[in-house]
Design a protein around this motif. Structure first.
Motif, PDB file in Angstrom:
ATOM      1  N   GLU A 148       0.736  -1.297   0.058  1.00 34.02           N
ATOM      2  CA  GLU A 148       0.002  -0.180   0.225  1.00 34.02           C
ATOM      3  C   GLU A 148       0.740   1.292  -0.177  1.00 34.02           C
ATOM      4  OE1 GLU A 148      -2.397  -0.110   3.392  1.00 34.02           O
ATOM      5  OE2 GLU A 148      -3.683  -2.073   2.467  1.00 34.02           O
ATOM      6  N   GLN A 149       1.786   1.204   0.818  1.00 30.59           N
ATOM      7  CA  GLN A 149       2.705   2.521   0.672  1.00 30.59           C
ATOM      8  C   GLN A 149       3.580   2.922  -0.443  1.00 30.59           C
ATOM      9  OE1 GLN A 149       5.290   1.389   4.076  1.00 30.59           O
ATOM     10  NE2 GLN A 149       3.426   1.724   5.839  1.00 30.59           N
ATOM     11  N   HIS A 150       3.978   1.695  -0.945  1.00 31.36           N
ATOM     12  CA  HIS A 150       4.674   2.035  -2.187  1.00 31.36           C
ATOM     13  C   HIS A 150       3.816   1.749  -3.489  1.00 31.36           C
ATOM     14  CE1 HIS A 150       8.320   2.585  -0.057  1.00 31.36           C
ATOM     15  NE2 HIS A 150       7.998   1.097   0.851  1.00 31.36           N
ATOM     16  N   GLY A 151       2.671   1.657  -3.498  1.00 32.16           N
ATOM     17  CA  GLY A 151       1.931   1.444  -4.800  1.00 32.16           C
ATOM     18  C   GLY A 151       1.885   0.246  -5.618  1.00 32.16           C
ATOM     19  N   ALA A 152       2.331  -0.638  -4.756  1.00 34.28           N
ATOM     20  CA  ALA A 152       2.754  -2.031  -5.494  1.00 34.28           C
ATOM     21  C   ALA A 152       1.179  -2.765  -5.628  1.00 34.28           C
ATOM     22  CB  ALA A 152       3.650  -2.771  -4.668  1.00 34.28           C
ATOM     23  N   LEU A 153       1.342  -3.743  -6.602  1.00 37.84           N
ATOM     24  CA  LEU A 153       0.415  -4.744  -6.797  1.00 37.84           C
ATOM     25  C   LEU A 153       0.630  -5.950  -5.822  1.00 37.84           C
ATOM     26  CD1 LEU A 153       0.090  -4.746 -10.727  1.00 37.84           C
ATOM     27  CD2 LEU A 153      -1.503  -3.510  -8.978  1.00 37.84           C
ATOM     28  N   LEU A 154      -0.287  -6.671  -5.511  1.00 33.82           N
ATOM     29  CA  LEU A 154      -0.123  -7.807  -4.706  1.00 33.82           C
ATOM     30  C   LEU A 154      -0.948  -9.053  -5.158  1.00 33.82           C
ATOM     31  CD1 LEU A 154       0.866  -8.421  -1.561  1.00 33.82           C
ATOM     32  CD2 LEU A 154      -1.677  -8.133  -1.046  1.00 33.82           C
ATOM     33  N   VAL A 155      -0.177 -10.107  -5.236  1.00 34.97           N
ATOM     34  CA  VAL A 155      -0.841 -11.478  -5.402  1.00 34.97           C
ATOM     35  C   VAL A 155      -0.857 -12.047  -4.168  1.00 34.97           C
ATOM     36  CG1 VAL A 155      -0.101 -13.657  -6.775  1.00 34.97           C
ATOM     37  CG2 VAL A 155       0.581 -11.431  -7.710  1.00 34.97           C
ATOM     38  N   ASP A 156      -2.261 -12.123  -3.856  1.00 40.93           N
ATOM     39  CA  ASP A 156      -2.501 -12.697  -2.468  1.00 40.93           C
ATOM     40  C   ASP A 156      -2.639 -14.318  -2.235  1.00 40.93           C
ATOM     41  OD1 ASP A 156      -3.061 -12.687   0.282  1.00 40.93           O
ATOM     42  OD2 ASP A 156      -4.799 -11.268  -0.087  1.00 40.93           O
ATOM     43  N   TYR A 157      -1.351 -14.932  -2.525  1.00 41.66           N
ATOM     44  CA  TYR A 157      -1.276 -16.200  -2.364  1.00 41.66           C
ATOM     45  C   TYR A 157      -1.884 -16.985  -1.331  1.00 41.66           C
ATOM     46  CZ  TYR A 157       1.766 -20.442  -3.184  1.00 41.66           C
ATOM     47  OH  TYR A 157       2.544 -21.551  -3.532  1.00 41.66           O
ATOM     48  N   TRP A 158      -1.869 -16.185  -0.047  1.00 34.35           N
ATOM     49  CA  TRP A 158      -2.611 -16.811   1.088  1.00 34.35           C
ATOM     50  C   TRP A 158      -3.879 -17.093   0.982  1.00 34.35           C
ATOM     51  CZ3 TRP A 158      -1.274 -17.538   6.215  1.00 34.35           C
ATOM     52  CH2 TRP A 158      -2.099 -17.824   7.219  1.00 34.35           C
ATOM     53  N   ARG A 159      -4.918 -16.595  -0.010  1.00 34.56           N
ATOM     54  CA  ARG A 159      -6.266 -16.717  -0.287  1.00 34.56           C
ATOM     55  C   ARG A 159      -6.228 -17.666  -1.498  1.00 34.56           C
ATOM     56  NH1 ARG A 159      -8.240 -10.598   0.512  1.00 34.56           N
ATOM     57  NH2 ARG A 159      -7.634 -10.440   2.790  1.00 34.56           N
ATOM     58  N   PHE A 160      -5.333 -18.180  -2.053  1.00 33.67           N
ATOM     59  CA  PHE A 160      -5.451 -19.162  -3.181  1.00 33.67           C
ATOM     60  C   PHE A 160      -5.878 -20.445  -2.509  1.00 33.67           C
ATOM     61  CE2 PHE A 160      -2.429 -16.388  -5.820  1.00 33.67           C
ATOM     62  CZ  PHE A 160      -3.534 -15.310  -5.943  1.00 33.67           C
TER      63      PHE A 160
END
Length: 260
Positions: A148-160
């Motif tokens: 969030e702080q750096h405007g990065a995209l997130l691949v949320d492996y935890w939820r796969f």
């Protein structure tokens, strides 16, 4: 999104491609990052791909060895996953690690590249790795803050949830299988809002194992994978010792023709 011509992948065995064997490729593996690069390169003759990830690397090693090298390649897209090898250690200071992680992400973001980060996998169904679930959850929350702080995209492996299927994992039970890597490439491309033509291999039917068969399989796993892993930890050695990055400089993805 337009990622122009330069994709650099950073990290450990997850990004190097361990579990997706391919003898024709450097270090003998393919993996989701190679597949992602091949999709992004289609129709883009000037596209270049570097993969600096090396199996066994811990987070501080990735930051020290790979971030500056990535910046020097002037990337337009960067993916980075590191930290799993730290979480598996007997003791780990996750807050301190993520401080260094944050500094590295700041360096990468300052290049103007699109940066893609990953949460760790939810190991709740693993009899071996479930004890690290709490650590991974803390790590994930901190990674989300950094993204969030750096405007990065997130691949949320935890939820796969599809990775709760053992067929998505290699025989070592630590790395994704060929199907797991193909599926991850599709997940990454979806976050990048890119189409893909990747086919996830069909998962073979697995008959339910008897108790005796399960015990034999577990004993074989301990002998062939868990035991050697523990020995390396005791000897302070790594599976990546002596290995070089698969693609240290920008290159054309292997499955596509080289552009003169």
């Amino acid at each position: 999104m337009d990622f122009s011509a330069r994709y650099v992948a950073l990290g450990d065995s997850f990004t190097e491609g361990v579990g997706d064997d391919d003898a024709a490729r450097p270090n003998g593996v393919r993996g989701w990052a190679d597949l992602t690069a091949e999709q992004l390169a289609r129709g883009n003759e000037g596209f270049g791909y570097a993969n600096l990830a090396i199996r066994g690397r811990k987070l501080r090693q990735v930051m020290a060895e790979q971030v500056d090298a990535a910046v020097a390649l002037k990337p337009t897209l960067v993916t980075l996953y590191a930290g799993a090898n730290d979480i598996l250690r007997p003791k780990v200071d996750i807050d301190s690690l993520v401080e260094e992680y944050d500094a590295g992400i700041a360096r990468l973001s300052a290049t103007g590249a699109t940066v893609v980060l990953f949460t760790g996998f939810d190991s709740r169904n693993s009899k071996v790795f479930a004890t690290t679930r709490g650590r991974t959850a803390i790590y994930n929350e901190l990674v989300r803050e950094v993204a969030e702080q750096h405007g990065a995209l997130l691949v949320d492996y935890w939820r796969f949830g599809e990775y709760n299927d053992p067929r998505m994992w290699a025989q070592d039970r630590m790395h994704m299988s060929t199907a797991g890597h193909a599926n991850m490439a599709k997940r990454v491309l979806a976050v990048l809002e890119q189409d893909d033509a990747i086919e996830v291999p069909a998962l073979a039917q697995q008959p339910e194992a008897s108790r005796a068969e399960a015990l034999r399989a577990n004993a074989r796993w301990v002998r062939e994978f868990a035991g050697p892993w523990v020995v390396r930890r005791v000897r302070r050695r790594s599976s990546g010792d002596g290995l070089r990055p698969k693609y240290a400089t920008l290159t054309r993805p292997l499955s596509l023709p080289v552009i003169p």
